[in-house]
Design an enzyme around this catalytic site. Structure first.
Site, PDB file in Angstrom:
ATOM      1  N   ASP A 116       0.668  -1.322  -0.053  1.00  0.00           N
ATOM      2  CA  ASP A 116      -0.043   0.108  -0.136  1.00  0.00           C
ATOM      3  C   ASP A 116       0.858   1.044   0.052  1.00  0.00           C
ATOM      4  O   ASP A 116       1.789   1.622   0.989  1.00  0.00           O
ATOM      5  CB  ASP A 116      -0.855   0.021   1.173  1.00  0.00           C
ATOM      6  N   ASP A 161      -2.720   4.589  -2.588  1.00  0.00           N
ATOM      7  CA  ASP A 161      -3.535   5.254  -1.725  1.00  0.00           C
ATOM      8  C   ASP A 161      -3.883   6.754  -2.361  1.00  0.00           C
ATOM      9  O   ASP A 161      -2.993   7.434  -2.557  1.00  0.00           O
ATOM     10  CB  ASP A 161      -2.976   5.486  -0.261  1.00  0.00           C
ATOM     11  N   GLU A 221      -6.644   3.823  -5.333  1.00  0.00           N
ATOM     12  CA  GLU A 221      -7.882   4.103  -4.493  1.00  0.00           C
ATOM     13  C   GLU A 221      -8.184   5.445  -4.946  1.00  0.00           C
ATOM     14  O   GLU A 221      -7.547   6.453  -4.788  1.00  0.00           O
ATOM     15  CB  GLU A 221      -7.417   4.175  -2.972  1.00  0.00           C
ATOM     16  N   HIS A 223     -10.947  -1.323   5.013  1.00  0.00           N
ATOM     17  CA  HIS A 223     -10.619  -0.774   6.473  1.00  0.00           C
ATOM     18  C   HIS A 223     -11.125   0.456   6.662  1.00  0.00           C
ATOM     19  O   HIS A 223     -10.954   1.120   7.846  1.00  0.00           O
ATOM     20  CB  HIS A 223      -9.386  -0.791   6.793  1.00  0.00           C
ATOM     21  N   ASP A 224     -11.555   1.169   5.768  1.00  0.00           N
ATOM     22  CA  ASP A 224     -12.320   2.672   5.830  1.00  0.00           C
ATOM     23  C   ASP A 224     -14.059   2.472   6.017  1.00  0.00           C
ATOM     24  O   ASP A 224     -14.564   3.628   6.021  1.00  0.00           O
ATOM     25  CB  ASP A 224     -12.080   3.325   4.695  1.00  0.00           C
TER      26      ASP A 224
HETATM   27  C1  NOJ Z   1      -7.288   6.354   2.366  1.00  0.00           C
HETATM   28  C2  NOJ Z   1      -6.977   5.016   3.342  1.00  0.00           C
HETATM   29  O1  NOJ Z   1      -7.760   3.869   2.905  1.00  0.00           O
HETATM   30  C3  NOJ Z   1      -7.461   5.538   4.754  1.00  0.00           C
HETATM   31  O2  NOJ Z   1      -7.267   4.691   5.604  1.00  0.00           O
HETATM   32  C4  NOJ Z   1      -6.367   6.630   5.150  1.00  0.00           C
HETATM   33  O3  NOJ Z   1      -7.071   7.340   5.995  1.00  0.00           O
HETATM   34  C5  NOJ Z   1      -6.532   7.902   4.064  1.00  0.00           C
HETATM   35  N1  NOJ Z   1      -6.586   7.284   2.374  1.00  0.00           N
HETATM   36  C6  NOJ Z   1      -5.414   8.809   3.870  1.00  0.00           C
HETATM   37  O4  NOJ Z   1      -4.025   8.234   3.738  1.00  0.00           O
END
Ligand code: NOJ
Length: 548
Positions: free
Chosen positions: A100, A201, A256, A322-323
């Site tokens: 990541d 990311d 992402e 995870h978000d």
């Molecule tokens: C996306 C990530 O999935 C998340 O967990 C993170 O807080 C933010 N980007 C900032 O890097």
């Protein structure tokens, strides 16, 4: 045209949140040796690729999404030697590993930022985005993801710096060729270690609108991504990375990317454009997490993406990460119909076009967790919003109820290995509380029960791999009552039907083919049970009759 036959199109990816996976050294935090210890069960599940959430050196303000050294492993996870051992052990089992990579921003403890904030003429000043304030206030009205304003004032030099996320995550200035050179060098460094690709990311946030104009909207700070998302230069930068790094060898690259249209996703993933292999889709998860549980809308969104991308681009598909909250809790039913609804979303994930990504614990039917007090939460977003709102006069109990309902910790609790204390995750108190339901929901029980969610995932993954139509076939939505999602996947003469009941009531449905896999032991001829899922083969013979 998107071709077929790339390994990353046929792979199933398993997301490991290292902090919560398995603690091998008894400090309450998962680690790399813990992952090594559990590789065999991932192989048994049948996944092909492991995506590790960030494991680099980091002050851990945002659980590793704030990197202070891109070439070092956070000691809480182990050492570079542990990482190399993990890579070797994974490769020996035929499992690939992707990292990541967080390059929209660094940690404020990264040496580049420490130097950058020292003086306006420091050589690293231009690595970040510094501006003068406007009448004693932030340079523009951009709201941040984790704070009201996306700017923080730095008294040392009297200017503000931009951080789309927390103040400890300053955004890099991609307009600066030196930043792009550094990013390419560190990518090359990891590829030389033998990794198999990157999850990038927040990657479509790297290009900001020229001149940093105000967002449209009322209020002091407007959270709108109009001016820092999907800007034209984003594509230029991806093409540069592709030319200089991604094209060097076969690898999986997934972006992402928030707020994409189908056209944006094609622009990112069409092979002829030379950018990324795929972007994650979020429209469906954003919808049901933020707006509501509406089967019609879910069908509409997924159908639009499936038909829009087919032959033109490729997507990374997920219902959990995870978000986000766990889908079994927010769209399924994590009480009465937990097992059936977990299996239903597994069926949906593994029978659509696009590379499927599972979040650790999804294969057990793990559910959202909830804690009793703000002190038990770790998510920087939850904690920052709580502090800001209470400081602004919000009533603490009401603020707590609101922030916990949206907390990203809901899906980050430790993996439930067994009914042993701490869910068998650690011998010490875990860094984040385990879900008390681990006594019933855990891997040990899942492995012992042939009808478990785990074994259903295992069978589905095997079915997908053996069935090119489920990977590449054209998606054709079928007319169905509101609560049912019925579609076919066609590839030459091969045709499969997937029938899903997205409600807790039985709904009439007549099976059209031979049942290959389903989540009820005794499927009925003329209706689908609550959250029932079936995958059927439509025989050529039936096709012929249907066509007559
Ligand atoms: C996306 C990530 O999935 C998340 O967990 C993170 O807080 C933010 N980007 C900032 O890097």
């Amino acid at each position: 045209m998107t071709g077929r036959g790339q390994w990353w199109q046929e792979a199933v990816v398993y997301q490991i949140y290292p902090k919560s996976f398995y603690d091998s050294d008894g400090d309450g935090i998962g680690d790399l040796q813990g992952i090594i210890a559990k590789l065999d069960v991932l192989k048994l599940l049948g996944v092909d690729v492991l995506w590790l959430n960030p494991i680099y050196a980091s002050p851990e303000v945002d659980n590793g999404y704030d990197i202070s050294d891109y070439r070092a492993i956070n000691p809480q996870f182990g050492t570079l030697a542990d990482f190399e051992q993990l890579l070797g052990e994974a490769h020996r089992r035929g499992l690939r590993v992707i990292m990541d990579l967080v390059v929209n921003h660094t940690s404020d403890q990264h040496p580049w930022f420490i130097a950058s904030r020292q003086s306006k003429d420091n050589p690293y000043r231009g690595y970040y985005i510094w501006r003068d304030g406007r009448d004693g206030r932030a340079p523009n009205n951009w709201g941040g993801h984790f704070t009201q304003s996306a700017w923080s004032f730095d008294a040392a030099t009297g200017q503000y710096y931009l951080h789309v996320f927390s103040p400890q995550q300053p955004d890099l200035n991609w307009e600066n060729p030196a930043v792009r050179r550094e990013v390419k060098e560190l990518m090359a460094w990891w590829l030389e270690r033998g990794i198999d690709g990157f999850r990038l990311d927040a990657i479509n946030l790297i290009a900001k609108a020229p001149g940093l104009p105000d967002n449209q909207g009322a209020g002091d700070f407007v959270f709108a991504i109009d001016h820092f998302c999907n800007q034209p230069h984003f594509h230029t930068y991806m093409q540069e990375l592709h030319r200089d790094i991604f094209a060097r060898q076969e690898m999986l690259t997934v972006g992402e990317c928030a707020d994409l249209t189908v056209a944006d996703a094609i622009a990112i993933s069409a092979p002829a454009r030379g950018e990324l292999n795929m972007a994650f889709l979020f429209e469906h998860t954003d919808y049901y997490n933020q707006v509501g549980k509406d089967p019609q809308k879910l069908k509409e969104i997924l159908t639009r993406w499936q038909t829009g991308l087919h032959g033109r681009g490729w997507a990374g598909l997920a219902f959990n990460n995870h978000d986000q909250p766990r889908v079994v809790s927010c769209f399924g039913d994590d009480t009465t119909h937990r097992v059936a609804s977990a299996k239903l979303f597994a069926t949906l994930l593994l029978t659509l076009e696009g590379t499927p990504f599972l979040l650790q614990g999804e294969e057990l039917g793990m559910t959202n967790v909830e804690y009793a007090a703000i002190e038990e939460y770790n998510d920087v977003q939850t904690v920052n919003l709580y502090r800001e709102r209470v400081a602004a006069g919000g009533e603490p109990a009401a603020v707590f109820a609101a922030v916990k309902a949206a907390s990203r910790d809901r899906s980050r609790s430790p993996y439930q290995w067994s009914a042993a204390p701490n869910a068998g995750f650690s011998t010490a108190r875990p860094w984040l509380g385990v879900n008390p339901n681990y006594v019933e929901i855990n891997l040990e029980r899942e492995l012992a029960d042939p009808a478990s969610v785990f074994h259903y995932y295992r069978r589905l993954i095997a079915l997908r791999k053996a069935t090119p139509a489920l990977i590449y076939g054209e998606f054709v939505a079928q007319a169905a009552p509101a609560a049912l999602f019925v579609y076919r996947r066609r590839d030459g003469d091969d045709e499969f039907e997937v029938a899903l009941n997205l409600s807790d009531q039985p709904v009439a449905y007549t099976a059209a083919g031979e049942l290959l896999l389903g989540n009820y032991p005794a499927p009925e001829k003329t209706r689908l049970q609550p959250y029932e899922a079936r995958v059927l083969r439509i025989s050529n013979c039936q096709l012929l009759i249907a066509n007559c």
